[in-house]
Design a protein around this motif. Structure first.
Motif, PDB file in Angstrom:
ATOM      1  N   ASN A   1       0.835  -1.198   0.000  1.00  0.00           N
ATOM      2  CA  ASN A   1       0.000   0.000   0.000  1.00  0.00           C
ATOM      3  C   ASN A   1       0.874   1.255   0.000  1.00  0.00           C
ATOM      4  O   ASN A   1       0.579   2.225  -0.706  1.00  0.00           O
ATOM      5  CB  ASN A   1      -0.937  -0.010   1.204  1.00  0.00           C
ATOM      6  N   LYS A   2       1.968   1.222   0.764  1.00  0.00           N
ATOM      7  CA  LYS A   2       2.886   2.352   0.812  1.00  0.00           C
ATOM      8  C   LYS A   2       3.525   2.592  -0.560  1.00  0.00           C
ATOM      9  O   LYS A   2       3.618   3.742  -1.008  1.00  0.00           O
ATOM     10  CB  LYS A   2       3.964   2.088   1.858  1.00  0.00           C
TER      11      LYS A   2
ATOM     12  N   GLU B   1       0.961   4.183  -2.798  1.00  0.00           N
ATOM     13  CA  GLU B   1       0.735   5.596  -2.464  1.00  0.00           C
ATOM     14  C   GLU B   1       1.884   6.463  -2.972  1.00  0.00           C
ATOM     15  O   GLU B   1       1.654   7.571  -3.464  1.00  0.00           O
ATOM     16  CB  GLU B   1       0.564   5.764  -0.951  1.00  0.00           C
ATOM     17  N   GLU B   2       3.125   5.971  -2.854  1.00  0.00           N
ATOM     18  CA  GLU B   2       4.275   6.717  -3.386  1.00  0.00           C
ATOM     19  C   GLU B   2       4.164   6.849  -4.901  1.00  0.00           C
ATOM     20  O   GLU B   2       4.430   7.920  -5.460  1.00  0.00           O
ATOM     21  CB  GLU B   2       5.578   6.020  -3.018  1.00  0.00           C
TER      22      GLU B   2
ATOM     23  N   LYS C   1       1.446   6.778  -6.652  1.00  0.00           N
ATOM     24  CA  LYS C   1       0.332   7.682  -6.950  1.00  0.00           C
ATOM     25  C   LYS C   1       0.752   9.142  -6.746  1.00  0.00           C
ATOM     26  O   LYS C   1       0.351  10.017  -7.511  1.00  0.00           O
ATOM     27  CB  LYS C   1      -0.863   7.336  -6.055  1.00  0.00           C
ATOM     28  N   THR C   2       1.573   9.401  -5.733  1.00  0.00           N
ATOM     29  CA  THR C   2       2.058  10.755  -5.491  1.00  0.00           C
ATOM     30  C   THR C   2       2.981  11.206  -6.621  1.00  0.00           C
ATOM     31  O   THR C   2       2.913  12.356  -7.058  1.00  0.00           O
ATOM     32  CB  THR C   2       2.821  10.814  -4.149  1.00  0.00           C
TER      33      THR C   2
ATOM     34  N   ILE D   1      -1.850  -4.024  -5.515  1.00  0.00           N
ATOM     35  CA  ILE D   1      -2.511  -3.109  -4.602  1.00  0.00           C
ATOM     36  C   ILE D   1      -3.398  -3.962  -3.694  1.00  0.00           C
ATOM     37  O   ILE D   1      -4.353  -4.591  -4.167  1.00  0.00           O
ATOM     38  CB  ILE D   1      -3.387  -2.083  -5.352  1.00  0.00           C
TER      39      ILE D   1
END
Length: 70
Positions: free
Chosen positions: A21-22, A25-26, A28-29, A43
């Motif tokens: 998940n981390k 998120e990275e 996606k950022t 995911i």
């Protein structure tokens, strides 16, 4: 001893989900214009994470009941 092995397995699985998940998120950022289906990694679903948390919770309650003698 078997309960602790099961707990360790589920804790490791949950840590894998958190790491996945981390990483997502990275990604996606760093790629705000991309869609989630363009992500090549795994995911974890919220259901997988919740299921693992609930299993851990139940196992920990079972272990606490066995260790606490009044």
């Amino acid at each position: 001893m078997r309960e602790y092995e099961v707990i360790n397995y589920h804790m490791e699985q949950y840590q894998v989900y958190l790491e996945q998940n981390k990483l997502f998120e990275e990604w996606k950022t760093n790629n705000p214009d991309e869609y989630a289906w363009n992500y090549k990694g795994k995911i974890p679903t919220q259901a997988e994470m919740k299921r693992t948390r609930l299993i851990l919770h139940k196992l920990m309650i079972d272990v606490e009941r066995k260790t606490h003698t009044y």
